[in-house]
Enzyme design. Sequence first.
Site, PDB file in Angstrom:
ATOM      1  N   GLY A 194      14.047  17.846  15.953  1.00  0.00           N
ATOM      2  CA  GLY A 194      14.887  18.537  16.912  1.00  0.00           C
ATOM      3  C   GLY A 194      14.743  17.942  18.294  1.00  0.00           C
ATOM      4  O   GLY A 194      13.940  17.026  18.522  1.00  0.00           O
ATOM      5  N   THR A 226      13.462  19.348  20.861  1.00  0.00           N
ATOM      6  CA  THR A 226      12.222  19.788  21.498  1.00  0.00           C
ATOM      7  C   THR A 226      11.000  19.473  20.660  1.00  0.00           C
ATOM      8  O   THR A 226       9.986  19.008  21.175  1.00  0.00           O
ATOM      9  CB  THR A 226      12.278  21.301  21.779  1.00  0.00           C
ATOM     10  OG1 THR A 226      13.416  21.579  22.606  1.00  0.00           O
ATOM     11  CG2 THR A 226      11.020  21.763  22.510  1.00  0.00           C
ATOM     12  N   GLY A 256      25.824  18.164  13.569  1.00  0.00           N
ATOM     13  CA  GLY A 256      24.382  17.938  13.567  1.00  0.00           C
ATOM     14  C   GLY A 256      23.800  18.127  12.176  1.00  0.00           C
ATOM     15  O   GLY A 256      24.147  19.070  11.456  1.00  0.00           O
ATOM     16  N   ASP A 280      20.941  19.146  11.239  1.00  0.00           N
ATOM     17  CA  ASP A 280      20.227  20.410  11.067  1.00  0.00           C
ATOM     18  C   ASP A 280      21.179  21.549  10.711  1.00  0.00           C
ATOM     19  O   ASP A 280      20.860  22.423   9.900  1.00  0.00           O
ATOM     20  CB  ASP A 280      19.427  20.747  12.323  1.00  0.00           C
ATOM     21  CG  ASP A 280      20.270  20.758  13.597  1.00  0.00           C
ATOM     22  OD1 ASP A 280      21.365  20.148  13.619  1.00  0.00           O
ATOM     23  OD2 ASP A 280      19.822  21.362  14.584  1.00  0.00           O
ATOM     24  N   ARG A 281      22.376  21.528  11.270  1.00  0.00           N
ATOM     25  CA  ARG A 281      23.333  22.605  11.018  1.00  0.00           C
ATOM     26  C   ARG A 281      23.877  22.537   9.592  1.00  0.00           C
ATOM     27  O   ARG A 281      24.025  23.562   8.923  1.00  0.00           O
ATOM     28  CB  ARG A 281      24.453  22.547  12.050  1.00  0.00           C
ATOM     29  CG  ARG A 281      23.933  22.669  13.477  1.00  0.00           C
ATOM     30  CD  ARG A 281      25.015  22.485  14.512  1.00  0.00           C
ATOM     31  NE  ARG A 281      25.905  23.646  14.549  1.00  0.00           N
ATOM     32  CZ  ARG A 281      26.979  23.715  15.330  1.00  0.00           C
ATOM     33  NH1 ARG A 281      27.301  22.678  16.108  1.00  0.00           N
ATOM     34  NH2 ARG A 281      27.731  24.801  15.329  1.00  0.00           N
ATOM     35  N   THR A 283      16.762  24.156  20.960  1.00  0.00           N
ATOM     36  CA  THR A 283      17.073  23.789  22.347  1.00  0.00           C
ATOM     37  C   THR A 283      18.438  24.352  22.721  1.00  0.00           C
ATOM     38  O   THR A 283      18.637  24.875  23.814  1.00  0.00           O
ATOM     39  CB  THR A 283      17.058  22.261  22.494  1.00  0.00           C
ATOM     40  OG1 THR A 283      15.801  21.758  22.017  1.00  0.00           O
ATOM     41  CG2 THR A 283      17.249  21.860  23.947  1.00  0.00           C
TER      42      THR A 283
END
Length: 258
Positions: free
Chosen positions: A8, A10, A108, A110-111, A133
């Site tokens: 990610g 962060t 993205g 991750d999505r 984030t």
Amino acid sequence: MLLAVDVGNTNVVFALIEDGAIRTRWRIATDPRRTADEYAVWLLQLMEIETVGRESITAVIVSSVVPRARHNLEVLGQKYFGQTPLFAGEGDAAWTLPIHVDEPRTLGADRAVNALAAHAGFAGDLIVVDFGTATTFDVVSADGAYQGGIIAPGINLSLDALVNNTAKLPRIAIEHPRTTSVTGRNTEDQMQIGVFWGYVSMMEGLIARLKAEIGRPVQVIATGGLALLFQRHTQIFDAVDADLTLKGLAILADQAGH
């Protein structure tokens, strides 16, 4: 054993997954300059504590929203585990879910991984809320298709903007306000009320609009570090799964035959 890596903006989360179950997970701050050797020094020591040898890793899969981190993670997999990492959405780990957006390649990783895991774990139409984030709201139809969503500034990002662009406001912790009143009597309370309840109101408002647009019963699934904090103070979530992204990576690796 699968080594799953969720990169990610962060943090980077490394997890060991065995027979579909998450054995353990570790978190390190995201730094695109971190070399494969630096990752290895940290990761191999943690694996030793868990009595897991590097030879136990039979596959590596990565979900990343930080392109600059890619090369060093590829080297990590090849040099220290003898495995060429799969990258979510590419090659053998290409998406198996329909993505109904204007430019699917811009979604993205991750999505998409969250959508895959949510559909596998929950029935019907879904809204997936991920606290990172940025805070994202993703709509997944009952047949598992990704339908689109919303991107909002994460609460930490919002707080940083507030503190960094004002001369006298202090940095505060993100937590439930100490007062039951929404009329703060001092600067810190006023900030906590604004940041915390302002964020809750934003989430409740956006989810209400999404539900109205979907027009059918829908479950709201939350993931990410702050999901549990907000769950205690709002009724908008039907379930919280902190490991949703890692579970999605495990599903994707299994579909790829690893």
